[in-house]
Design a protein around this motif. Structure first.
Motif, PDB file in Angstrom:
ATOM      1  N   THR A 537      27.299 -25.276  32.196  1.00  9.13           N
ATOM      2  CA  THR A 537      25.998 -24.953  32.785  1.00  9.13           C
ATOM      3  C   THR A 537      26.034 -23.552  33.397  1.00  9.13           C
ATOM      4  N   PRO A 538      24.935 -22.790  33.328  1.00  3.60           N
ATOM      5  CA  PRO A 538      24.894 -21.428  33.904  1.00  3.60           C
ATOM      6  C   PRO A 538      25.146 -21.415  35.405  1.00  3.60           C
ATOM      7  N   GLU A 539      24.657 -22.418  36.089  1.00  2.00           N
ATOM      8  CA  GLU A 539      24.838 -22.457  37.541  1.00  2.00           C
ATOM      9  C   GLU A 539      26.311 -22.563  37.907  1.00  2.00           C
ATOM     10  N   GLN A 541      28.909 -21.643  35.998  1.00  2.00           N
ATOM     11  CA  GLN A 541      29.602 -20.412  35.622  1.00  2.00           C
ATOM     12  C   GLN A 541      29.337 -19.303  36.640  1.00  2.00           C
ATOM     13  N   GLN A 542      28.097 -19.232  37.142  1.00  2.00           N
ATOM     14  CA  GLN A 542      27.788 -18.235  38.163  1.00  2.00           C
ATOM     15  C   GLN A 542      28.560 -18.530  39.444  1.00  2.00           C
ATOM     16  N   PHE A 543      28.596 -19.817  39.853  1.00  2.00           N
ATOM     17  CA  PHE A 543      29.349 -20.208  41.044  1.00  2.00           C
ATOM     18  C   PHE A 543      30.833 -19.871  40.882  1.00  2.00           C
ATOM     19  N   HIS A 544      31.372 -20.107  39.659  1.00  2.00           N
ATOM     20  CA  HIS A 544      32.795 -19.870  39.421  1.00  2.00           C
ATOM     21  C   HIS A 544      33.132 -18.386  39.502  1.00  2.00           C
ATOM     22  N   SER A 545      32.283 -17.531  38.958  1.00  2.00           N
ATOM     23  CA  SER A 545      32.601 -16.099  38.913  1.00  2.00           C
ATOM     24  C   SER A 545      32.290 -15.384  40.215  1.00  2.00           C
ATOM     25  N   GLU A 546      31.209 -15.777  40.917  1.00  2.00           N
ATOM     26  CA  GLU A 546      30.785 -15.041  42.088  1.00  2.00           C
ATOM     27  C   GLU A 546      31.353 -15.584  43.403  1.00  2.00           C
ATOM     28  N   TYR A 547      31.713 -16.860  43.435  1.00  2.00           N
ATOM     29  CA  TYR A 547      32.160 -17.444  44.692  1.00  2.00           C
ATOM     30  C   TYR A 547      33.592 -17.985  44.615  1.00  2.00           C
TER      31      TYR A 547
END
Length: 569
Positions: A537-539, A541-547
């Motif tokens: 899910t995009p959410e 992947q974003q959480f994994h890369s940014e946080y």
């Protein structure tokens, strides 16, 4: 072959057990039932034996090894409810008192209710003025021996019967006078009906007292009647709440709460403490059942009730049975010839459709009064001159049940019922649950010349104490007093702290589970369908890369910085 038959017989015996039920006339009914039989099966056997159709008012009571009384639940297995081993001994009692006994359809039902109320009078649960006590006893005497006959009834004949735990010779003479002059010509049915109508007018009609303490540590007795919830304290009825006013019953440990809404949206919370957690749970279940039976219009409205607001703790209970309105409607449909009632002292026949009764409980000679045995299956302990022993004024049910006008009283106070000066004080008031020794001593310490002191007398004797300026009814109604500390308040605070800690522990546990799930999602190579879907899910992947990745690098740097000095050493 013989061994197989013997082993089969042994297995059958293991699946069956004997059960003895003591009836309201003190006779016994014994039967053999299957080990997996439910309470409803035993109750149906009893009702068939008694030829009883209006059976919803009755129940089966038993006592566990800790002397705690319970009502047998009809929807559950008998063996699973009993803590003891068979054979079991129980007793048939009135569980829900009819609001109007005279409105019962069949005489057999009225007679069984009469026997129960006669027991209540004898054991000190039905309290009244001396004049009412004499009238009730005279009705029993008329039903027992018929019209007065000088040839059969010598002087002092009324003293051969014991109607109360104790009474004076003056009261005995008054009983005999009423029996001789006012009840001539009444047959047993009429005397019993008049007895029921008289008893129904008393404030303690239908009271099954549960001993408790209020928030200030004073003994009190809680009870559920056909008309509402009652609190008896000292020699007063300090609270009465109609069933329409009671909104919720709750318990936790030994603490029992009653929530109610009175006139003008005045909300009150009454808090009391039972002797044991088991006694408190029994009190709560009795309240839930009585509220459902008398308050609801249909049994379909019954809901499962929880003892706590939190989903992960507390007891859950549901009343199973018909409500009072449905019982009355069903009774009106009964069309059969009235079953014969034999009031002679004979042994009941199990094959006969009628009911035959043995000797009455009141037929106890004076010489044997000291030897009267209160069976342990009553689950009761005698309390000598208890705080529940002083009668409450007898009034009709109606506006007199409501608290006095608050315009003449302090805010938050409730008017206790006035006690008649002419009152008998039964000495063996029996309790439905065991009382701790310190509770018994405290109750006895409150007596003055064999009778409980009134609240006013206690105020005078405690003139210098911090509590002398307050009203016990205010303490019971409000639960807390501003600026005052008591053991009950401290216990309430402890209960609240424990509840907060439990909630905190559950929250920490849930966060720990979420952390484990996060680690599995980000750091493991487990290839499961639902984990793979989450990772894509995009959410996520974003959480994994940014946080998550920056946080992981930060922790790695800190651990390497701490590890450097350690390796140098």
């Amino acid at each position: 072959m013989l061994s197989r038959l013997m082993s089969g017989s042994i297995r059958n015996l293991e699946r069956e057990y004997n059960c003895t039920v003591r009836l309201l006339d003190d006779t016994e009914y014994t039967c053999t039932i299957q080990r997996d039989a439910k309470g409803q099966f035993l109750f149906d056997l009893l009702c068939h034996h008694l030829n009883l159709l209006e059976k919803d008012y009755f129940g089966i009571r038993y006592v566990d090894p800790d002397k705690q009384r319970h009502w047998l639940e009809f929807t559950k297995s008998i063996t699973k409810q009993m803590k003891a081993q068979p054979p079991f001994t129980m007793c048939l009692r009135v569980k829900f008192y009819p609001p109007d006994p005279a409105a019962l359809k069949e005489e057999i039902t009225r007679y069984l209710v009469f026997l129960q109320i006669k027991r209540d009078l004898y054991h000190g649960r039905l309290l009244c003025k001396t004049s009412d006590a004499a009238m009730l006893a005279a009705y029993i005497l008329q039903a027992e021996i018929g019209d007065y006959d000088p040839g059969k009834h010598p002087e002092g004949y009324s003293s051969k019967f014991q109607f109360f735990p104790k009474h004076s010779e003056k009261l005995e003479r008054r009983i005999a006078e009423i029996h001789k002059t006012e009840l001539i010509g009444q047959n047993p049915e009429e005397s019993e009906l008049n007895f029921l109508q008289k008893a129904q007018m008393l404030e303690t009609y239908g009271v099954d007292p549960h001993p408790c303490k209020d928030v200030s540590g004073n003994p009190a007795f809680l009870a559920f009647t056909p008309f509402g919830f009652v609190v008896l304290q000292g020699n007063k009825r300090v609270h009465f709440l109609k069933w329409t006013e009671v909104t919720k019953l709750k318990f936790e440990g030994k603490t029992f709460h009653i929530y109610a809404n009175q006139k003008e949206d005045r909300k009150i919370i009454l808090t009391y403490f039972a002797p044991t957690p088991e006694a408190c749970k029994h009190l709560w279940k009795c309240g839930v059942e009585n509220q459902a039976f008398y308050k609801l219009e249909k049994s379909s409205q019954v809901r499962t009730v929880s003892s706590s607001n939190l989903f992960f703790k507390g007891s859950r209970f549901r009343y199973s049975g018909r409500v009072a309105k449905e019982v009355m409607e069903q009774s009106a449909k009964i069309k059969r010839d009235p079953p014969e009632i034999h009031r002679a002292g004979l042994v009941p026949s199990r094959s006969c459709p009628s009911i035959t009764h043995g000797p009455r409980l009141t037929s106890v000679p004076r010489t044997r009064r000291r030897a009267v045995h209160i069976s342990i299956m009553e689950g009761l302990e005698s309390l000598r001159d208890s705080a529940h022993s002083t009668p409450v004024r007898s009034v009709s049910h109606g506006d007199s049940f409501m608290p006095r006008s608050r315009s003449t009283m302090p805010d938050g106070a409730e008017g206790p019922a006035v006690i008649s000066d002419e009152a008998y004080s039964p000495s063996d008031s029996v309790l439905p649950t065991p009382v701790a020794e310190h509770s018994l001593e405290q109750a006895l310490a409150r007596q003055t010349n064999g009778a409980p002191r009134s609240i006013e007398e206690e105020k005078e004797s405690d003139a210098g104490s911090p509590s002398s300026g307050g009203d016990l009814s205010e303490l019971g109604a409000e639960g807390w007093e501003a600026g005052a500390r008591s053991p009950g308040e401290a216990e309430q605070v402890n209960k609240f702290v424990l509840s907060v800690l439990r909630l905190l522990l559950v929250t920490v546990g849930l966060l720990f589970v979420l952390l484990l799930l996060l680690i599995v999602l980000t750091e493991s190579n487990i290839d499961v369908a639902f984990l793979r879907d989450i990772r894509q899910t995009p959410e996520f992947q974003q959480f994994h890369s940014e946080y998550f990745c920056p946080l992981r690098r930060w922790f790695a740097c800190k651990f390497s910085w701490l590890g450097g000095p350690i390796s140098d050493k």
